[in-house]
Design a protein around this motif. Structure first.
Motif, PDB file in Angstrom:
ATOM      1  N   THR A   1       0.847  -1.186   0.000  1.00 41.87           N
ATOM      2  CA  THR A   1       0.000   0.000   0.000  1.00 41.87           C
ATOM      3  C   THR A   1       0.888   1.243   0.000  1.00 41.87           C
ATOM      4  O   THR A   1       2.005   1.229   0.544  1.00 41.87           O
ATOM      5  N   GLN A   2       0.389   2.302  -0.614  1.00 42.67           N
ATOM      6  CA  GLN A   2       1.144   3.545  -0.632  1.00 42.67           C
ATOM      7  C   GLN A   2       1.023   4.297   0.686  1.00 42.67           C
ATOM      8  O   GLN A   2       1.915   5.064   1.044  1.00 42.67           O
ATOM      9  N   ALA A   3      -0.080   4.089   1.383  1.00 46.84           N
ATOM     10  CA  ALA A   3      -0.319   4.803   2.642  1.00 46.84           C
ATOM     11  C   ALA A   3      -1.071   3.887   3.602  1.00 46.84           C
ATOM     12  O   ALA A   3      -2.154   3.401   3.272  1.00 46.84           O
ATOM     13  N   LEU A   4      -0.477   3.671   4.767  1.00 45.51           N
ATOM     14  CA  LEU A   4      -1.096   2.848   5.809  1.00 45.51           C
ATOM     15  C   LEU A   4      -1.566   3.754   6.932  1.00 45.51           C
ATOM     16  O   LEU A   4      -0.826   4.619   7.405  1.00 45.51           O
ATOM     17  N   LYS A   5      -2.806   3.535   7.374  1.00 47.28           N
ATOM     18  CA  LYS A   5      -3.381   4.351   8.434  1.00 47.28           C
ATOM     19  C   LYS A   5      -4.079   3.447   9.436  1.00 47.28           C
ATOM     20  O   LYS A   5      -4.778   2.507   9.053  1.00 47.28           O
TER      21      LYS A   5
END
Length: 425
Positions: free
Chosen positions: A394-398
């Motif tokens: 994933t490009q962004a993990l939150k």
């Protein structure tokens, strides 16, 4: 009321469904026997909660309704067996042997074939079992009773008990029909005079006898009784006597014995699976309670497994490309009122579910991955390792921390996520 082995696991499943809907377990302040295994403690807690909510009364009423329904179905099956034989023997004499075999044996064989084709394919109530469950639901009119009934079905499905239970009900019902049919046939033929013959309208005599030989092959193998043949030196009275015995053995061979063997096999499977009952503590509800029990027995200390060299070795690498968004809940969904988005993957609790999500992301990386985590859970090394394994896809993990009632570990989660520069809310 003394609970059976089955009832204890049933109440545990019922309590699990309650725990999934609750924000936080509210009864774990009462101590459990720490000498027992974690599974035994979960069972003990479920029984204690059921006593507090007076649900044992509903369990007792369920069993009373089950026994009453079993009696009613048994009486209905016995009346069907007696009525079928009486209707056959009330026909104008001489009675066609082929017709008699068809009436007394064919329905039972056809229903046995349908059961083999459909009931074994899916663990779903069917036939007489579905009819019985609908009556049980109708008898359990209070909401608490209806919830217990739904938990009963879910428990049977999870423990693989529904299929043998349906087999016991189905084969037991048809066994009673066959038993009373055969008993009535023996009783009437023993004390009354009946005439039989081989009769047909559209078949030729050789074809008729071929069918008779085919039907009579198995009774001849099992009991040594040949197909009665009309004519020659055999008188009408002797033929009818031989035909009556042959007909009785056909009912025994094709209706009573198969159902008896199937019923015995289903009861053995049921008994074996009862001994194999167990709880999957990774399931939503069980997992949260088991974690709380372990924390309670550790003195409510946080096992912060990211301390030390092993934790320092975790590195979060992110993908350069990805499409779309994906949302998942780690271990369980802490907010039952939350409306899941279209991109919601579901709860990731068991090892199989975690591997399934990981394989999906490996095949198709996403631009944004959001994991919902209950702040009541203790942050541990395995959770952070799993987050690190997802990051490359994933490009962004939150991480979204969901507050729950009671003590939480939100501060520990925030500190741990800040260490690895993972975005969180």
């Amino acid at each position: 009321m003394k609970l059976s082995h089955f009832d204890r696991f049933w109440l545990a499943e019922h309590q699990r469904q309650r725990d999934v809907a609750q924000v936080h377990p509210t009864d774990l302040d009462q101590p459990l026997n720490a000498e027992h295994s974690l599974e035994q403690q979960v069972l003990q807690r479920a029984e204690r909660c059921a006593i507090q909510r007076n649900e044992l009364t509903y369990v007792q009423r369920w069993h009373q309704s089950r026994r009453l329904l079993t009696l009613v179905l048994g009486v209905l099956a016995s009346l069907l067996g007696i009525g079928t034989t009486q209707a056959l023997l009330s026909q104008a004499q001489p009675i066609s042997l082929l017709f008699a075999v068809g009436v007394l044996v064919l329905p039972n064989l056809m229903m046995l074939l349908l059961w083999a084709l459909f009931a074994l394919r899916r663990s779903k109530p069917r036939g007489i079992t579905a009819f019985g469950l609908q009556l049980m639901y109708w008898l359990q009119r209070q909401p608490e009773q209806a919830a217990l009934a739904a938990s009963w079905v879910e428990h049977c499905q999870r423990q693989r008990l529904l299929t043998p239970l349906m087999a016991i009900v189905t084969h037991g019902f048809w066994l009673v029909i066959a038993t009373f049919s055969a008993a009535t046939l023996v009783l009437y033929l023993s004390f009354n005079d009946y005439a039989f013959r081989w009769a047909t309208t559209i078949l030729e005599q050789p074809q008729l006898m071929q069918w008779a030989q085919l039907i009579g092959w198995l009774p001849e193998v099992l009991f040594g009784v040949a197909v009665p043949e009309q004519g020659g030196t055999t008188s009408t009275a002797d033929f009818s006597a031989i035909a009556g015995r042959w007909l009785t053995l056909c009912v025994l061979t094709y209706a009573l014995l198969p159902r008896m063997l199937c019923l015995l096999g289903a009861m053995l499977v049921w008994a074996y699976r009862l001994t194999q009952l167990g709880l999957d503590l990774s399931e939503p509800g069980y997992y949260r309670v088991s974690q709380a029990l372990q924390a309670q027995q550790r003195g409510a200390q946080v096992v912060d497994a990211d301390a030390g060299d092993a934790a320092e070795q975790l590195v979060f690498h992110y993908a350069r490309h990805g499409e779309g968004e994906l949302i998942a809940s780690l271990d369980y969904e802490a907010d039952p009122s939350w409306n899941a988005a279209v991109s919601y993957w579901g709860v990731v609790a068991s090892y199989t579910q975690k591997q399934a999500l990981l394989k999906q992301l490996q095949a198709q990386p996403v631009a944004h991955l959001t994991l919902r985590v209950a702040s009541s859970l203790t942050p541990d090394r395995s959770s952070m390792r799993y987050l690190a394994s997802l990051a490359p896809y994933t490009q962004a993990l939150k991480v979204v921390l969901i507050d729950a009632a009671g003590d939480t570990y939100r501060a520990q989660w925030q500190q741990l996520l800040q260490r690895y520069e993972v975005n969180y809310d």
